[in-house]
Design a protein around this motif. Structure first.
Motif, short mmCIF file in Angstrom:
data_model
loop_
_atom_site.label_atom_id
_atom_site.label_comp_id
_atom_site.label_asym_id
_atom_site.label_seq_id
_atom_site.Cartn_x
_atom_site.Cartn_y
_atom_site.Cartn_z
N PRO A 201 50.91 -31.00 84.42
CA PRO A 201 52.35 -30.77 84.58
C PRO A 201 53.07 -30.89 83.24
CG PRO A 201 51.55 -32.32 86.22
CD PRO A 201 50.44 -32.15 85.21
N PHE A 202 54.29 -30.35 83.18
CA PHE A 202 55.09 -30.47 81.97
C PHE A 202 56.42 -31.16 82.27
CE2 PHE A 202 56.08 -26.19 83.64
CZ PHE A 202 57.46 -26.30 83.79
N HIS A 203 56.95 -31.83 81.25
CA HIS A 203 58.31 -32.36 81.28
C HIS A 203 59.09 -31.58 80.21
CE1 HIS A 203 57.08 -36.53 83.08
NE2 HIS A 203 56.68 -35.51 83.81
N TYR A 204 59.97 -30.72 80.67
CA TYR A 204 60.69 -29.80 79.78
C TYR A 204 62.08 -30.35 79.49
CZ TYR A 204 63.11 -25.59 78.20
OH TYR A 204 63.86 -24.68 77.49
N TYR A 205 62.44 -30.37 78.19
CA TYR A 205 63.76 -30.83 77.77
C TYR A 205 64.42 -29.73 76.95
CZ TYR A 205 61.82 -35.30 79.20
OH TYR A 205 61.23 -36.30 79.92
N GLY A 206 65.48 -29.15 77.52
CA GLY A 206 66.24 -28.13 76.81
C GLY A 206 67.32 -28.78 75.96
N LEU B 270 74.52 -22.25 90.19
CA LEU B 270 74.54 -23.57 89.58
C LEU B 270 75.80 -24.30 90.02
CD1 LEU B 270 73.38 -22.92 85.90
CD2 LEU B 270 72.04 -23.73 87.83
N LYS B 271 75.61 -25.49 90.59
CA LYS B 271 76.74 -26.30 90.99
C LYS B 271 77.23 -27.12 89.81
CE LYS B 271 74.94 -26.71 95.69
NZ LYS B 271 74.48 -27.64 96.75
N ARG B 272 78.48 -27.47 89.84
CA ARG B 272 79.04 -28.29 88.77
C ARG B 272 78.29 -29.63 88.71
NH1 ARG B 272 83.55 -27.91 85.96
NH2 ARG B 272 84.31 -26.25 87.33
N GLY B 273 77.87 -30.00 87.53
CA GLY B 273 77.12 -31.24 87.36
C GLY B 273 75.63 -31.08 87.54
N ASP B 274 75.18 -29.89 87.93
CA ASP B 274 73.74 -29.64 88.12
C ASP B 274 73.08 -29.50 86.75
OD1 ASP B 274 71.25 -28.92 88.90
OD2 ASP B 274 71.90 -27.35 90.29
N LYS B 275 72.15 -30.40 86.43
CA LYS B 275 71.48 -30.36 85.13
C LYS B 275 70.10 -29.72 85.20
CE LYS B 275 73.80 -34.25 82.91
NZ LYS B 275 73.63 -35.49 82.11
N GLU B 276 69.76 -29.18 86.35
CA GLU B 276 68.44 -28.57 86.50
C GLU B 276 68.60 -27.20 87.16
OE1 GLU B 276 64.92 -29.77 89.27
OE2 GLU B 276 64.82 -31.08 87.55
N PRO B 277 68.87 -26.15 86.36
CA PRO B 277 69.11 -24.82 86.94
C PRO B 277 67.84 -24.14 87.43
CG PRO B 277 69.18 -24.71 84.55
CD PRO B 277 69.02 -26.16 84.91
N ILE B 278 66.70 -24.83 87.31
CA ILE B 278 65.42 -24.26 87.69
C ILE B 278 64.70 -25.26 88.58
CG2 ILE B 278 63.23 -23.32 86.85
CD1 ILE B 278 64.62 -22.94 84.16
N THR B 279 64.07 -24.77 89.64
CA THR B 279 63.20 -25.62 90.45
C THR B 279 61.81 -25.58 89.84
OG1 THR B 279 64.48 -25.11 92.44
CG2 THR B 279 62.26 -26.02 92.74
N PRO B 280 61.32 -26.70 89.32
CA PRO B 280 60.06 -26.68 88.56
C PRO B 280 58.84 -26.73 89.47
CG PRO B 280 60.97 -28.89 88.56
CD PRO B 280 61.95 -28.03 89.31
N PRO B 281 57.65 -26.44 88.92
CA PRO B 281 56.41 -26.61 89.69
C PRO B 281 56.17 -28.08 90.04
CG PRO B 281 56.05 -25.31 87.69
CD PRO B 281 57.41 -25.92 87.58
N GLY C 139 55.19 -31.75 90.21
CA GLY C 139 54.92 -32.76 89.21
C GLY C 139 55.62 -32.54 87.89
N CYS C 140 56.41 -31.48 87.78
CA CYS C 140 57.08 -31.14 86.52
C CYS C 140 58.55 -31.57 86.56
CB CYS C 140 56.99 -29.64 86.24
SG CYS C 140 55.30 -29.02 86.05
N ILE C 141 59.11 -31.71 85.38
CA ILE C 141 60.52 -32.08 85.22
C ILE C 141 61.18 -31.08 84.27
CG2 ILE C 141 62.12 -33.81 84.28
CD1 ILE C 141 60.06 -35.95 85.07
N ILE C 142 62.39 -30.65 84.61
CA ILE C 142 63.15 -29.76 83.73
C ILE C 142 64.56 -30.34 83.59
CG2 ILE C 142 64.15 -27.47 83.44
CD1 ILE C 142 61.82 -26.31 84.94
N GLU C 143 64.94 -30.64 82.35
CA GLU C 143 66.27 -31.20 82.08
C GLU C 143 66.89 -30.51 80.87
OE1 GLU C 143 66.02 -35.38 81.51
OE2 GLU C 143 65.33 -35.81 83.57
N PHE C 144 68.21 -30.40 80.88
CA PHE C 144 68.95 -29.82 79.75
C PHE C 144 70.06 -30.78 79.35
CE2 PHE C 144 67.20 -26.31 82.14
CZ PHE C 144 66.73 -25.45 81.17
#
Length: 774
Positions: free
Chosen positions: A373-378, A547-558, A560-565
């Motif tokens: 899995p990956f932990h992605y940080y934008g 994207l809802k206001r305050g939503d920091k994850e515009p993508i649903t990840p695979p 075990g993965c994390i996506i944050e911006f």
């Protein structure tokens, strides 16, 4: 009333839980188990054990697919009887769930192993057979289960057995496709190399596509799934093979893999002066740079090779590859790649007749447990890319480099890396100067860093230093895209705008290999107002529609993965997703393709070579309508479009549940420029219709089945079919006579027939090719 047998093709999980809840005895045998499936079953199993149910598990080690963590979770639950079946390379494929209580019982046998996808989302077939329907079947199934359960091949699962298997499993992950032996040179595999589950699925798909009469196919497998080994397993079905690539390292690695699969193969190389091919050679590993030379091609007959395999097939649109492909006529051509989509517009799908036999991208491979899995940080990129000049598909190299060689930019990158990094990092840069500048910046911060580029002396030694841990981070310029792999890399740092989705995908693959003590890969990615931001984010998971206001994850990840911006990066994504941005991206995509081709793209080219071919008809009703709005049509073409707009839009947008409508249009077009728009009868269409659908096996299999097509050509049956299905389904401006016997277009031809015929021909050919390739 005796309960009926039934077939479950999806969501087996609910049935399993219900059966476990009612059973006094549970017997489960599976070829493999994944942690995701075990975690779903654990609550029901715990309740069963607590109320005194007798629960037996038999899990296999076949192909080392079973996740050790799945076994560990089962081992934690007191009261389960678990044994581990050691297959020793023998095929072990059972999947059965057997339940019995004092009054009744149930057998569920089918395709589902123990995984979340098999229980919830996958396409699976499982037959439910109540004991009352066939009383002897359940008894026989439990008896067969116990024969396996108590056989010498089965071991009681305990911590020692689990640890031994864990070591085997971890070692096996490395050899799925060791592109370079840096990390695992000491690993010697004496056992037979067998295809893992994904490779077996791909092999079945390739053999099926050959049975359909196809002679070319593309296989898309994420880095780490074993493309080279897959091709070696497939090559066993052929006598003489050519493996073609563009780097010596790829060819040498491929030769090692092939020899592990079939040690008796006679292999040879055709690279530069190293040319040892003779009649005894079974597999020739050839450099495209050498083989594309006329004097070398002329040494081989067109049918010399039964199978040609092209590694890194996304390069095959180059002229050198085209020359080799034009010369040879093998029984089958196999393309291998992890990244088929090229940003330069070159069409690699067409080289394989748009036939993608099998594909699994890295997100699916993560879900299946084959990649980490990956932990992605934008992270917000402080460079304002709107101020940089674009040169075709790329930013001006000098302006980009000048913006990147900046202390504020480098400190922003360092801060993000310091916050999120793990132990071993590859940093991807745009230029040698940027790589050296960032390396110096990080050294000043007290870290062991090198810049590794095409100018670096003793690259192999420097890579070994990195692999061994004396270097923390390597800044490079495209050196790690292909051919070099270090599984223990656990952090990727993208210090450049994404200009090529293909390269970005390859570079992500450098960090997703499974390795000991590696739970996930950290991806630190600079997000700026550059092109391709949204396109590349679509690679990482499922993009949310809104994207809802305050939503920091515009993508649903695979899984075990994390996506944050961070906030500023997220604001950029919000701006890029405004409604008017889609049209702007479509216009830009068109302009870039037009620049690459040096002319206006045809309908087929815009459909095959852009990432969003349907967007033009959705936004402008048709591609020709888009061209008109952009001022790309001549006066004669505008007149043709205005007079025939309904016809163009209907052909482009009509629903295609089968190919029949487009085949009818092909029959009309076959009559030529002077007659193609004239009315056509079902009797006139019938022979062309039958012959077209039977000309290729894959067309016949998909659309020429049933009583209508039995016993050869029967005109009356085909005519009846045409009058019942495609003719009346072709709506305005198409019309049929009252008896549905004749199809015609409700308008007179007012403008140049030649122009309109070309447009309609392109649309029909593209749509029918896309249909049969899906």
């Amino acid at each position: 009333m005796i309960p009926a047998a039934k077939l479950t093709t999806h969501d087996l999980y609910a049935s399993l839980v219900d059966a476990i809840d009612q059973a006094d005895e549970v017997y489960i045998v599976a070829a493999f188990a994944q942690r995701s499936g075990v975690e779903l079953l654990l609550p029901a199993l715990r309740h069963a054990v607590e109320r005194g149910a007798d629960v037996h598990f038999l899990i296999g080690d076949y192909l080392h697919i079973t996740d050790p963590e799945a076994l560990a979770e089962l081992l934690k639950l007191d009261g389960l009887s678990i044994r581990f079946y050691r297959s020793g390379g023998r095929a072990f494929h059972p999947k059965a769930y057997l339940f019995r209580n004092a009054e009744t019982g149930l057998s569920i046998v089918g395709s589902s192993n123990i995984s979340k996808s098999a229980f919830r989302t996958g396409v699976e077939w499982n037959l439910h057979l109540p004991q009352a329907v066939a009383p002897h079947i359940l008894d026989e199934a439990i008896e067969a289960f116990m024969d396996l359960y108590l056989s010498e091949a089965a071991q009681d699962l305990n911590p020692i057995v689990l640890e031994a298997y864990r070591q085997e499993h971890d070692a096996r992950q490395y050899v799925a496709e060791p592109e370079v032996d840096y990390a695992e040179q000491q690993l010697v595999m004496s056992e037979e190399i067998l295809p893992h589950r994904v490779q077996e699925e791909a092999l079945r798909a390739l053999r099926e596509t050959m049975e359909e009469g196809r002679t070319r196919a593309l296989t898309v497998l994420a880095t780490g799934l074993g493309k080279t080994y897959l091709s070696a397993f497939f090559a066993r079905d052929f006598k003489r093979i050519l493996f073609l690539a563009h780097q010596r390292e790829l060819l040498e690695q491929a030769e090692r893999s092939f020899k592990k699969v079939e040690s008796n193969w006679q292999t040879a190389f055709y690279i530069g002066s190293d040319r040892t091919n003779d009649e005894q050679t079974d597999v020739l590993f050839g450099s495209v740079q050498t083989l594309s030379q006329n004097r070398h091609l002329e040494r081989f007959a067109q049918d010399y090779f039964d199978l040609i395999i092209i590694d890194e097939f996304h390069h095959a649109a180059a002229k050198s590859y085209q020359k080799v492909l034009a010369h040879f006529e093998p029984r089958f051509l196999l393309g291998l790649t992890a990244t088929p989509d090229r940003m330069d517009g070159a069409d690699v799908y067409a080289l394989c007749d748009n036939n993608v036999a099998f594909q699994m991208h890295f997100t699916s491979a993560i879900n299946e447990g084959f990649l980490t899995p990956f932990h992605y940080y934008g992270i917000h990129d402080v460079i304002d890319y709107s101020q940089l000049r674009r040169m075709g598909r790329k930013y001006d190299a000098m302006e980009l480099e000048q913006a990147q060689i900046d202390r504020t930019v480098s400190e922003n990158i360092y801060a993000a890396w310091s916050k999120h990094r793990q132990t071993k990092t590859i940093g991807f840069c745009s230029s040698i100067r940027q790589a050296e500048y960032l390396a110096q910046t990080f050294r000043e911060m007290g870290h062991q860093v090198i810049a590794l580029t095409g100018q670096t002396i003793n690259r192999r030694e420097r890579i070994q230093e990195f692999e061994q841990g004396t270097v923390e981070i390597v800044f490079t310029v495209d050196l790690f895209n292909e051919g070099v792999d270090i599984p223990k890399v656990d952090t990727l740092l993208f210090c450049r705008p994404t200009e090529s989705i293909a390269i970005y995908t390859q570079q992500i693959g450098r960090g997703l290999r499974l390795a000991n003590e590696k739970s996930h890969c950290v991806i630190i990615d600079l997000i700026g107002n550059y092109k391709n931001v949204e396109t590349k984010l679509m690679l990482l998971g499922t993009v949310k529609d809104k994207l809802k206001r305050g939503d920091k994850e515009p993508i649903t990840p695979p899984k075990g993965c994390i996506i944050e911006f961070d906030t500023q990066a997220l604001n950029i994504i919000h701006r890029m997703r405004q409604p008017n941005q889609r049209k702007l991206r479509l216009i830009e995509s068109y302009e870039q393709l037009k620049l690459d081709l040096g002319r206006r793209p045809t309908y087929i080219e815009i459909g095959q070579l852009t990432a969003v071919p349907t967007g033009y008809k959705q936004e402008w009703s048709s591609y020709v309508g888009f061209l008109k709005e952009q001022g790309e049509l001549t006066d004669e073409e505008i007149e043709t479009y205005d007079a025939n707009r309904e016809l163009i839009e209907q052909v482009e947008k009509t629903v295609m549940n089968r190919s029949y409508k487009m085949v009818v249009l092909l029959a009309m077009l076959e009559r030529g420029e002077g007659r193609w728009m004239e009315p056509i009868t079902a009797e006139e269409v019938a022979p062309f219709f039958y012959e077209y659908l039977h000309a290729e096996k894959y067309r016949e299999v998909k659309d020429a089945q049933g009583k209508v097509f039995e016993n050869g050509y029967n005109e009356s049956k085909i005519v009846t079919l045409l009058k019942q299905q495609p003719f009346p389904k072709m709506v305005y401006p198409f019309e049929t006579t009252e008896d549905q016997k004749t199809l015609y277009i409700q308008k007179d031809l007012k403008t140049t027939n030649r122009i309109l015929m070309k447009w309609i021909t392109d649309i029909v050919h593209f749509r029918i090719e896309s249909y049969f390739s899906s």
